[in-house]
Write a protein that holds these residues in place. Sequence first.
Motif, mmCIF file in Angstrom:
data_model
loop_
_atom_site.group_PDB
_atom_site.id
_atom_site.type_symbol
_atom_site.label_atom_id
_atom_site.label_comp_id
_atom_site.label_asym_id
_atom_site.label_seq_id
_atom_site.Cartn_x
_atom_site.Cartn_y
_atom_site.Cartn_z
ATOM 1 N N ALA A 243 -11.923 -7.279 2.154
ATOM 2 C CA ALA A 243 -11.661 -5.465 2.123
ATOM 3 C C ALA A 243 -10.200 -5.459 1.900
ATOM 4 O O ALA A 243 -9.853 -4.579 0.970
ATOM 5 C CB ALA A 243 -12.129 -4.914 3.212
ATOM 6 N N LYS A 244 -9.196 -6.196 2.411
ATOM 7 C CA LYS A 244 -7.948 -6.016 2.204
ATOM 8 C C LYS A 244 -7.567 -6.360 0.724
ATOM 9 O O LYS A 244 -6.799 -5.702 -0.158
ATOM 10 C CB LYS A 244 -7.025 -6.702 3.262
ATOM 11 N N ARG A 245 -8.026 -7.442 0.178
ATOM 12 C CA ARG A 245 -7.589 -7.790 -1.117
ATOM 13 C C ARG A 245 -8.163 -6.794 -2.116
ATOM 14 O O ARG A 245 -7.476 -6.488 -2.985
ATOM 15 C CB ARG A 245 -8.307 -9.203 -1.438
ATOM 16 N N THR A 246 -9.168 -6.171 -1.981
ATOM 17 C CA THR A 246 -9.734 -5.069 -2.607
ATOM 18 C C THR A 246 -8.986 -3.808 -2.658
ATOM 19 O O THR A 246 -8.537 -2.950 -3.416
ATOM 20 C CB THR A 246 -11.311 -4.883 -2.337
ATOM 21 N N ALA A 247 -8.489 -3.616 -1.528
ATOM 22 C CA ALA A 247 -7.763 -2.383 -1.167
ATOM 23 C C ALA A 247 -6.353 -2.475 -1.994
ATOM 24 O O ALA A 247 -5.741 -1.492 -2.622
ATOM 25 C CB ALA A 247 -7.508 -2.060 0.364
ATOM 26 N N MET A 248 -5.977 -3.660 -1.943
ATOM 27 C CA MET A 248 -4.477 -3.829 -2.371
ATOM 28 C C MET A 248 -4.612 -3.861 -3.966
ATOM 29 O O MET A 248 -3.612 -3.400 -4.514
ATOM 30 C CB MET A 248 -3.796 -5.138 -1.777
ATOM 31 N N GLU A 249 -5.655 -4.435 -4.475
ATOM 32 C CA GLU A 249 -5.865 -4.494 -5.831
ATOM 33 C C GLU A 249 -5.922 -3.030 -6.347
ATOM 34 O O GLU A 249 -5.440 -2.820 -7.255
ATOM 35 C CB GLU A 249 -7.244 -5.174 -6.336
ATOM 36 N N ASN A 250 -6.682 -1.954 -5.510
ATOM 37 C CA ASN A 250 -6.964 -0.732 -6.176
ATOM 38 C C ASN A 250 -5.669 -0.029 -5.739
ATOM 39 O O ASN A 250 -5.244 0.920 -6.809
ATOM 40 C CB ASN A 250 -8.005 0.088 -5.311
#
Length: 288
Positions: A243-250
């Motif tokens: 989820a952190k990877r997805t949040a930082m990607e967004n």
Amino acid sequence: MLSVCFALYAPRPAATVQARNMATLREIQLRLKSVSNISKITKSMKMIAATKLNRSQRGMEIARKYGQAASSLFEQAETTAPADAKTLMITVSSDRGLCGGIHSSVSKYTKRAAAVAPEMGIVVLGDKAKAQVGRDVGASVQLSFNQLGKAAPTYAEACAVVDVLRESDVTFDHARLVYNRFNSVIAYEATEIPVYSEEVFKNSAKFSQYEIEDDVLDNLYEYQFANTLFWALTEGHAAEMAAKRTAMENATKNANDMIDRLTLTYNRGRQAVITNELIDIITGASAL
């Protein structure tokens, strides 16, 4: 008198307008630099989260096998909680943020369960879920743990939590271990694992098939509880890193979009200022 009034309300000279435009361009340039720095930070955080995700997935696969083997102990013995069983909900989260709504997933699950069974006790692992659960059902929270999620979970941490639970005044017949199950890199789901007390396990329908002595049963139960909790911690940690990877990607994508818009606005403003200056030069040359 009329000349004085006309002088007071006369339009400002072109130099003032140009100065204001230049100030606006400087503000846009500063904001553009700030957003660019944010984009670099979020991109670096995405890379770090991706590296931790790969490591946490490997640990999760190992812990899942041990946890499933421990949970099968209750399944093979056909353990069920009695009708008047004392229920405890253990919510697994962490202390870290910047990972979207992953902590809200287990918090909402806990609050929905507490609304159905108000007499149920709650134990929270992690400050994020503690703050969210405490706002609505804080009176039901019997125990909480912090300093979780700063690094990958270890089996020693799970054993320490189990030791504190067994030495505290928190008692239960049936515990519902709520955690974020890792489904994929972009998907997770709040799931629960049942854990039963020693007495309930001893009263299972097929407990006699195991032929376990009392002194061994206590160690086996503690080992089973720690394995199940470690499984939940590693699954939740892997889901959090995803989820952190997805949040930082967004966040990086949004910052890049903002950079494109600010760059376009800056170029248009700069072009307008240059055009106005050329008009003033041409007008002055024509007047001469």
